[in-house]
Design an enzyme around this catalytic site. Structure first.
Site, PDB file in Angstrom:
ATOM      1  N   GLU B  62       0.804  -1.219   0.000  1.00 48.95           N
ATOM      2  CA  GLU B  62       0.000   0.000   0.000  1.00 48.95           C
ATOM      3  C   GLU B  62       0.841   1.275   0.000  1.00 48.95           C
ATOM      4  O   GLU B  62       0.465   2.269  -0.616  1.00 48.95           O
ATOM      5  CB  GLU B  62      -0.972  -0.003   1.172  1.00 48.95           C
ATOM      6  CG  GLU B  62      -2.145  -0.971   1.004  1.00 48.95           C
ATOM      7  CD  GLU B  62      -1.772  -2.428   1.214  1.00 48.95           C
ATOM      8  OE1 GLU B  62      -0.695  -2.708   1.774  1.00 48.95           O
ATOM      9  OE2 GLU B  62      -2.573  -3.300   0.813  1.00 48.95           O
ATOM     10  N   HIS B 131     -11.356  -5.877   7.807  1.00 52.03           N
ATOM     11  CA  HIS B 131     -12.210  -5.588   6.647  1.00 52.03           C
ATOM     12  C   HIS B 131     -13.468  -4.839   7.038  1.00 52.03           C
ATOM     13  O   HIS B 131     -14.475  -4.924   6.353  1.00 52.03           O
ATOM     14  CB  HIS B 131     -12.584  -6.892   5.923  1.00 52.03           C
ATOM     15  CG  HIS B 131     -11.408  -7.638   5.400  1.00 52.03           C
ATOM     16  ND1 HIS B 131     -10.640  -8.464   6.190  1.00 52.03           N
ATOM     17  CD2 HIS B 131     -10.842  -7.673   4.162  1.00 52.03           C
ATOM     18  CE1 HIS B 131      -9.663  -8.985   5.465  1.00 52.03           C
ATOM     19  NE2 HIS B 131      -9.761  -8.525   4.240  1.00 52.03           N
TER      20      HIS B 131
END
Lengths: 351, 330
Positions: B62, B131
């Site tokens: 990321e 998540h």
């Protein structure tokens, strides 16, 4: 492919003549830049001691040949990112030393109008995208400008400087992997000065020949004597040509040495005075000066004239910085948090 | 300008498609955005239409996705980076907060960093630890960054187009539970942007102001419909963007009702709801007939997996009704 040109850091000998085809004017320019960086930073230290400059001051003294040699391989339109020890790269790229000294003084005439200081010199007009203080973070930004050039089919090359310590962080691996995957025009220049702040190379890195880390990505890499400005320049030219011609990025490991502490307050418990003195005897500027004289490229009197001119320029930069205004307090907001003032209209009802 | 019915996901995909078509500087990048079309298919079909130089599959790293996007943005491009889940923003947090948010300031306004980072956030989908989180408060506290949270398909398209056109970095948080469950009219066409920094009143009311954003807008509207039967009239304000914050809209609604219930899916302590409460306390105190009330998730470090526990964690219409009822009676 890695290319093993590994050599211990060697004192540069007095070669009998300059490399074939080297323009004497270029040799003089390289020497001028190295001396300008040295004198500028010696003055920085003096001004720091006099409390004219505050904060953190990381000097590049001893490493000038690396930055000058590497940057000399770039053209207009190429990009540079560097780390917090950024004075040398900025001066080599031709940033105005008046504005740089003013930035160190925190004055409104500085490159960042006094917002950045020592570690954050920048000049977008020269695509000098500045110094970054988190080691390794800017390698990814450099990959981004290179991807931008590739996308827009521009011929630019991005050169990014970082230290040996930065090669242990994840961003180094993210950057090398993606740059090689896309064959992006990036020249990664690791300035291996043997210490990550105060941690010796063999204490912080499992592989002490940093250029070998590129092998993990099948990336071309070289270890070069970063204390020899001409060797550094030749290696950088090869790397830049390789990158610009679409063959992909290159990792250059420039072996160098910082003569001063990590920062102005560093008592340097991690190395002995004798080590530093031994290194100083191979001062890249002194060695290059002796070479220029031995080669007969320039007369000693002309060198002295050049050095005096540089001293005058550095003194003038200090006077410029002294005479400049502090930024007004309104700058704290006016310096651009967002592109324009945020205008807020009344809420939209019952959409 | 035409209006079509779209899901939130279709609206987002359409906005990226049109931005790529209208502006050659726009580029979409992220893990799985090209060949796969995105983990939620938000970028499905873009590779085929725009090619591999405009729609770029990135390694799943990321910091690399965001850092490379920042470099492209400095260089004059308009990258739209996708981070698969907002929880995965953390490895890139230095790039977002230390670098992207500071580019304009460190350069004295010389440099633009026109970057959009899209990330699905929010719970209620059994995503558990990595998540489900609401991460906005980590980013709203750093000036230089804008934070946008659309609640309707129309806004998702309009705000995303505005974010891509914006010269500053924007974190664009999309509630993943709404991607396919929410449909609505979407105005298309180049002019149909929604400006950043302007809240929307989703339901006018007299008794209590609900100030909220994201999926909680819809929970609040359900609560408002239910409470209407009890004679409690809720006004629902959808902030749409957290930074810049439409303070005028917040203060105006409190002026109308005298009661403020701030609803957020994030944890209570340190969440963005606290900032809204502070704005009201500092600038709207004289308009208040009751203490400002926050309704948010419990202070636990993650959304739990078990359905029972996740339900207990999530703010719901029922919880909003209880809180609003109490506040109306105060």
């Amino acid at each position: 492919m890695t290319q093993d040109t590994a050599q211990p850091v060697a004192a540069v000998g007095d070669a009998p003549r300059p490399p074939d085809g080297t323009d004497p004017a270029l040799l003089m320019e390289l020497y001028r830049q190295m001396v300008l960086i040295r004198r500028f930073e010696e003055k920085c230290q003096e001004m720091y001691t006099k409390a004219k400059i505050g904060g953190f001051l990381h000097l590049y003294i001893g490493e000038e040949a690396t930055g000058v040699g590497a940057v000399s391989a770039l053209r207009e339109g190429d990009h540079i990112f560097t780390h917090y020890r950024d004075h040398g790269h900025a001066i080599a790229r031709g940033l105005d030393i008046n504005a740089l000294m003013a930035e160190l003084f925190g004055k409104v005439t500085g490159t960042g109008k006094g917002l950045g200081g020592s570690m954050h010199f920048a000049d977008a007009s020269k695509q000098f995208w500045g110094g970054y203080a988190l080691v390794g973070c800017h390698l990814l930004l450099a990959v981004g400008t290179a991807l931008g050039d590739t996308m827009q089919r521009k011929p630019g090359v991005t050169m990014v400087f970082f230290g040996d310590g930065a090669t242990n962080g994840g961003e180094f691996y993210e950057a090398l992997n993606f740059a090689q995957l896309w064959k992006l025009p990036v020249v990664f220049v690791c300035e291996n000065n043997l210490y990550a702040m105060g941690t010796p190379l063999e204490v912080h890195s499992s592989v002490t020949e940093i250029y070998r880390k590129a092998a993990a990505f099948d990336m071309r890499a070289e270890r070069v004597d970063g204390n020899d400005v001409l060797v550094m320049r030749e290696a950088a030219l090869r790397a830049v040509d390789h990158a610009r011609s679409g063959q992909g990025p290159v990792l250059l490991e420039a072996m160098t040495y910082r003569f001063r502490g990590h920062s102005a307050q560093d008592v340097q418990k991690y190395r002995s005075k004798e080590d530093v003195e031994r290194r100083r005897s191979g001062d890249p500027i002194e060695v290059f000066r002796r070479q220029l004289l031995a080669w007969g490229v320039i007369a000693a009197a002309d060198l002295r004239t050049l050095e005096h001119t540089i001293d005058d320029q550095v003194e003038a930069a200090v006077q410029f910085a002294e005479a400049s205004d502090e930024p007004g307090v309104e700058w704290i907001r006016q310096s651009g948090v967002y592109a324009a003032a945020i205008t807020v209209d009344p809420p939209i009802h019952g959409e | 300008m035409t209006t079509t019915e779209q899901t939130l996901l279709e609206a987002i995909r359409g906005a990226m498609h049109d931005a790529l078509a209208w502006d050659a500087r726009v580029v979409v990048l992220g893990e799985d955005v090209a060949v796969k079309g995105g983990v939620f298919l938000a970028t499905d079909g873009l590779l085929e239409r725009f090619g591999a130089l405009r729609v770029i599959d990135m390694p799943i790293a990321e910091a690399g996705i965001v850092g490379v996007a920042i470099g492209m943005a400095l260089h004059g491009l308009r990258p739209v980076a996708e981070i698969q889940f907002a929880d995965y923003l953390y490895p890139a947090i230095d790039q977002i907060l230390n670098e992207a948010a500071r580019m304009r300031y460190r350069s004295n306004g010389d440099w633009n960093c026109p970057l959009v980072i899209r990330a699905p956030f929010g719970g209620g989908i059994h995503g558990a630890l990595y998540h489900s989180q609401s991460v906005e408060a980590l980013f709203t506290s750093t000036p230089g960054l804008k934070v946008v949270v659309p609640a309707t398909p129309h806004d998702a398209r309009g705000l995303l187009l505005a974010a891509i056109a914006d010269p500053d970095p924007v974190l664009f948080l999309e509630h993943k539970r709404l991607y396919r469950t929410l449909r609505g009219p979407v105005a298309t066409g180049q002019g149909a942007t929604v400006p950043l920094g302007v809240a929307a009143c989703r339901r006018p009311g007299r008794d209590v102001s609900i100030i909220t954003y994201g999926a909680m807008v819809h929970e609040s509207l359900r609560a408002a419909d239910a409470l209407a039967h009890e004679g409690v009239d809720l006004e629902v304000i959808d902030l749409r963007t957290l930074v810049p914050l439409d303070r005028d809209a917040v203060l105006a609604t409190v002026r109308r009702t005298g009661r403020a219930l701030i609803v957020s899916e994030d944890n209570l302590t340190g969440g963005f709801a606290g900032e809204i409460a502070a704005v009201i306390a500092e600038h709207g105190f004289a308009d208040l007939d009751a203490p400002v009330r926050r309704l948010a998730a419990p202070d636990v470090p993650a959304v739990p997996f078990s359905e029972t526990l996740e339900d207990a964690f999530m703010v719901s219409a029922a919880k909003i009704m209880t809180a609003a009822r109490e506040l109306a009676r105060y």
